[in-house]
Design a protein around this motif. Structure first.
Motif, PDB file in Angstrom:
ATOM      1  N   UNK A  89       6.082 -10.365  59.045  1.00 36.83           N
ATOM      2  CA  UNK A  89       6.893 -11.464  58.511  1.00 36.83           C
ATOM      3  C   UNK A  89       8.323 -10.962  58.358  1.00 36.83           C
ATOM      4  N   UNK A  90       9.285 -11.802  58.715  1.00 37.30           N
ATOM      5  CA  UNK A  90      10.695 -11.440  58.610  1.00 37.30           C
ATOM      6  C   UNK A  90      11.417 -12.502  57.782  1.00 37.30           C
ATOM      7  N   UNK A  91      12.098 -12.066  56.729  1.00 38.87           N
ATOM      8  CA  UNK A  91      12.962 -12.940  55.938  1.00 38.87           C
ATOM      9  C   UNK A  91      14.404 -12.649  56.347  1.00 38.87           C
ATOM     10  N   UNK A  92      15.110 -13.686  56.753  1.00 37.25           N
ATOM     11  CA  UNK A  92      16.500 -13.516  57.158  1.00 37.25           C
ATOM     12  C   UNK A  92      17.396 -14.351  56.262  1.00 37.25           C
ATOM     13  N   UNK A  93      18.605 -13.859  56.066  1.00 36.31           N
ATOM     14  CA  UNK A  93      19.639 -14.628  55.379  1.00 36.31           C
ATOM     15  C   UNK A  93      20.876 -14.681  56.274  1.00 36.31           C
ATOM     16  N   UNK A  94      21.634 -15.758  56.131  1.00 34.72           N
ATOM     17  CA  UNK A  94      22.881 -16.009  56.872  1.00 34.72           C
ATOM     18  C   UNK A  94      22.626 -16.279  58.358  1.00 34.72           C
ATOM     19  N   UNK A  95      21.722 -17.224  58.621  1.00 34.62           N
ATOM     20  CA  UNK A  95      21.499 -17.770  59.959  1.00 34.62           C
ATOM     21  C   UNK A  95      22.145 -19.149  59.992  1.00 34.62           C
ATOM     22  N   UNK A  96      22.943 -19.442  61.018  1.00 37.64           N
ATOM     23  CA  UNK A  96      23.673 -20.713  61.016  1.00 37.64           C
ATOM     24  C   UNK A  96      22.738 -21.918  61.046  1.00 37.64           C
ATOM     25  N   UNK A  97      21.808 -21.943  61.990  1.00 37.85           N
ATOM     26  CA  UNK A  97      21.033 -23.161  62.183  1.00 37.85           C
ATOM     27  C   UNK A  97      19.748 -22.875  62.967  1.00 37.85           C
ATOM     28  N   UNK A  98      19.000 -23.942  63.219  1.00 37.20           N
ATOM     29  CA  UNK A  98      17.753 -23.831  63.964  1.00 37.20           C
ATOM     30  C   UNK A  98      17.973 -23.314  65.377  1.00 37.20           C
ATOM     31  N   UNK A  99      19.074 -23.729  65.985  1.00 37.76           N
ATOM     32  CA  UNK A  99      19.368 -23.304  67.357  1.00 37.76           C
ATOM     33  C   UNK A  99      19.516 -21.785  67.425  1.00 37.76           C
ATOM     34  N   UNK A 100      20.267 -21.213  66.517  1.00 39.17           N
ATOM     35  CA  UNK A 100      20.444 -19.765  66.497  1.00 39.17           C
ATOM     36  C   UNK A 100      19.122 -19.056  66.231  1.00 39.17           C
ATOM     37  N   UNK A 101      18.324 -19.604  65.305  1.00 37.84           N
ATOM     38  CA  UNK A 101      17.040 -18.996  64.985  1.00 37.84           C
ATOM     39  C   UNK A 101      16.083 -19.064  66.163  1.00 37.84           C
ATOM     40  N   UNK A 102      16.080 -20.193  66.850  1.00 38.90           N
ATOM     41  CA  UNK A 102      15.163 -20.351  67.975  1.00 38.90           C
ATOM     42  C   UNK A 102      15.500 -19.382  69.110  1.00 38.90           C
ATOM     43  N   UNK A 103      16.777 -19.221  69.414  1.00 35.81           N
ATOM     44  CA  UNK A 103      17.165 -18.282  70.468  1.00 35.81           C
ATOM     45  C   UNK A 103      16.794 -16.857  70.073  1.00 35.81           C
ATOM     46  N   UNK A 104      17.031 -16.514  68.813  1.00 39.33           N
ATOM     47  CA  UNK A 104      16.647 -15.193  68.330  1.00 39.33           C
ATOM     48  C   UNK A 104      15.140 -14.985  68.489  1.00 39.33           C
ATOM     49  N   UNK A 105      14.360 -15.955  68.051  1.00 42.48           N
ATOM     50  CA  UNK A 105      12.908 -15.812  68.085  1.00 42.48           C
ATOM     51  C   UNK A 105      12.326 -15.800  69.476  1.00 42.48           C
ATOM     52  N   UNK A 106      12.840 -16.670  70.341  1.00 39.93           N
ATOM     53  CA  UNK A 106      12.257 -16.807  71.674  1.00 39.93           C
ATOM     54  C   UNK A 106      12.831 -15.813  72.670  1.00 39.93           C
ATOM     55  N   UNK A 107      14.142 -15.715  72.741  1.00 38.80           N
ATOM     56  CA  UNK A 107      14.772 -14.893  73.782  1.00 38.80           C
ATOM     57  C   UNK A 107      14.868 -13.419  73.410  1.00 38.80           C
ATOM     58  N   UNK A 108      15.169 -13.133  72.159  1.00 41.77           N
ATOM     59  CA  UNK A 108      15.388 -11.747  71.744  1.00 41.77           C
ATOM     60  C   UNK A 108      14.095 -11.103  71.251  1.00 41.77           C
ATOM     61  N   UNK A 109      13.366 -11.807  70.422  1.00 45.37           N
ATOM     62  CA  UNK A 109      12.132 -11.256  69.872  1.00 45.37           C
ATOM     63  C   UNK A 109      10.911 -11.663  70.688  1.00 45.37           C
TER      64      UNK A 109
END
Length: 351
Positions: A89-109
Motif C-alpha cells: 500500500x502506498x500513501x501519497x501526498x501532493x498529487x495534482x489530480x486523477x490524471x497524474x495518479x493514473x499515469x503514475x500507477x499505470x505507466x510508471x508503476x
C-alpha cells in the motif's frame, strides 16, 4: 476533467482494475504487509486545468511534458532501485489530480496497484492519494473544516480486506506551517479533532479494529515540547500534563500496548519514539519528524497482524550533498522531493 468524488473513484478503480488479476482471492492472508507514505512534493501533470501553482502550470510555459515525465521517472526510480520491494500500500501526498495518479500507477508503476484512489477537490491544487495491491472494500472522505477562509484538506479513510480481516487506514495531509507554526496550529488541531473523533467512533464499536493513520501531518510528534509548551498542539505526547479541554488533540505513546480511547483522550502509538532517524524534512537546517504512522493497540496484541518495523528511506538518491532531502527544483530539473518516504511493516502472527 473534474469528476464528483464518488464518480472519480469509480472511474479510476475501473481503469486500474480492468486488466489486472486481483490479489489474495482464495490464497492465505499475506504474512507481511508493507505500507509506504511519501509526500512527493507537487506532482503536477502536463495539462493546464487552471488550478496549478504557477511553477507547474503548462500555460505559463515553465512546466512541460518532459518535466512531468522526469518527475514520474524519478518516483519510479525510487520504487525500482531504492526500495527492497514494491510496498503493498502506498500513501501519497501532493498529487495534482486523477490524471497524474493514473499515469503514475499505470505507466510508471506498471499496473502493480489495481486500486488507485484520489478524491478531486475543485478548490485544491494538490491531493492525497492511495495506491494498493490489497483489496479495497470502501472509502470515505473526512472533511476537516477551515483555517480562516482556507478549506483544509480532507482525510482519506480507506477500508481494506485482508482475507476476511478488515484494516482501516487514514491518509492525512494536515495544514502546513507556512505563515508560522503558532499561527497555523488551529488548522492542524481541526484536522486532529476530526481524526480523533472518527477513530473513537470505530473503536467504540470494535475495539479490535486494525487502525493506522499515516501521511504528512506537518507537525513533530513532540511538537508541544518543541514549542516550549507555549500553546496547544494537534499532536501531544501522552506524558505531558495538559488541560482536560484539549481532548481533541491526538495523544501519542511510546508503547503500543498503552494506546487507549476514552472521552478525554485518544492515544495512539508513534514509532518515532523508538526511531534513531533524524527526521523526514529539513527546515532552516533542522530536521523535523512531520511524516508519521500512528497505530491503534490492536497492532500490538499478539493476534493476527502486529507492528513489525518502521524506517525512513534515506538512500543516496534521495539526499543532496548536505545529506538533506534532495528536493525537486524545476529550474535545474533535478531532485526528488523535499520529504523522505517512511515505511511501515506489519506481520501476521497466525502464519
Amino acid at each position: 476533467m473534474k469528476f464528483p468524488a464518488l464518480l472519480a473513484l469509480s472511474v479510476i478503480l475501473f481503469f486500474s482494475c480492468a486488466a489486472c488479476s486481483l490479489p489474495f482471492g482464495d490464497d492465505p492472508a499475506p504474512s507481511e504487509l508493507s505500507i509506504l507514505s511519501w509526500n512527493v512534493q507537487n506532482l503536477f501533470d502536463d495539462v493546464s486545468d487552471g488550478g496549478e501553482y504557477e511553477e507547474f502550470d503548462p500555460a505559463e510555459g515553465t512546466w512541460t511534458s518532459a518535466m512531468f515525465q522526469k518527475r514520474l521517472d524519478r518516483i519510479g526510480e525510487i520504487f525500482d532501485d531504492v526500495l527492497e520491494s514494491y510496498p503493498d500500500i502506498v500513501l501519497l501526498q501532493e498529487i495534482e489530480n486523477l490524471h497524474a495518479l493514473q499515469i503514475l500507477g499505470e505507466d510508471i508503476l506498471k499496473d502493480r496497484y489495481p486500486w488507485l484512489i484520489l478524491f478531486e477537490e475543485e478548490d485544491m491544487s494538490v491531493h492525497t492519494a492511495v495506491l494498493s495491491s490489497v483489496p479495497v472494500t470502501s472509502t470515505a472522505r473526512l472533511e476537516t473544516g477551515y483555517w480562516g477562509r482556507v478549506r483544509l484538506r480532507p482525510i482519506q479513510e480507506i477500508h481494506f480486506d485482508l482475507n476476511g480481516r478488515e484494516m482501516i487506514l487514514f491518509n492525512n495531509h494536515w495544514k502546513s506551517r507556512s505563515g508560522g507554526s503558532a499561527a497555523t496550529e488551529e488548522g492542524r488541531i481541526s484536522a486532529a479533532e476530526v481524526l480523533v473523533s472518527r477513530i473513537r467512533s470505530i473503536v467504540r464499536d470494535n475495539p479490535d479494529a486494525l487502525i493506522l493513520a499515516g501521511g504528512d501531518f506537518n507537525e513533530n510528534h513532540d511538537e508541544y515540547k518543541k514549542n516550549g509548551r507555549a500553546y496547544r498542539t494537534a499532536l501531544i505526547p501522552v506524558i505531558e500534563d495538559v488541560p482536560e479541554e484539549w481532548s481533541g488533540s491526538l495523544y501519542l505513546c511510546s508503547d503500543g500496548r498503552d494506546a487507549i480511547s476514552t472521552e478525554m483522550r485518544l492515544v495512539l502509538y508513534s514509532p518515532w519514539f523508538d526511531s534513531s532517524r533524524a527526521g523526514t524534512y529539513v527546515y532552516k537546517s533542522q530536521w523535523n519528524k512531520i511524516d508519521h504512522f500512528f497505530l491503534w493497540k490492536s497492532l500490538f496484541d499478539g493476534r493476527d497482524y502486529d507492528f513489525a518495523e518502521f524506517d525512513v528511506i534515506r538512500d543516496v538518491p534521495l539526499l543532496n550533498e548536505y545529506n538533506y532531502p534532495a528536493r525537486w527544483d524545476s529550474y535545474s530539473e533535478e531532485g526528488y522531493s523535499d520529504h523522505l518516504p517512511i515505511l511501515l511493516k506489519i506481520q501476521n502472527n497466525d502464519i
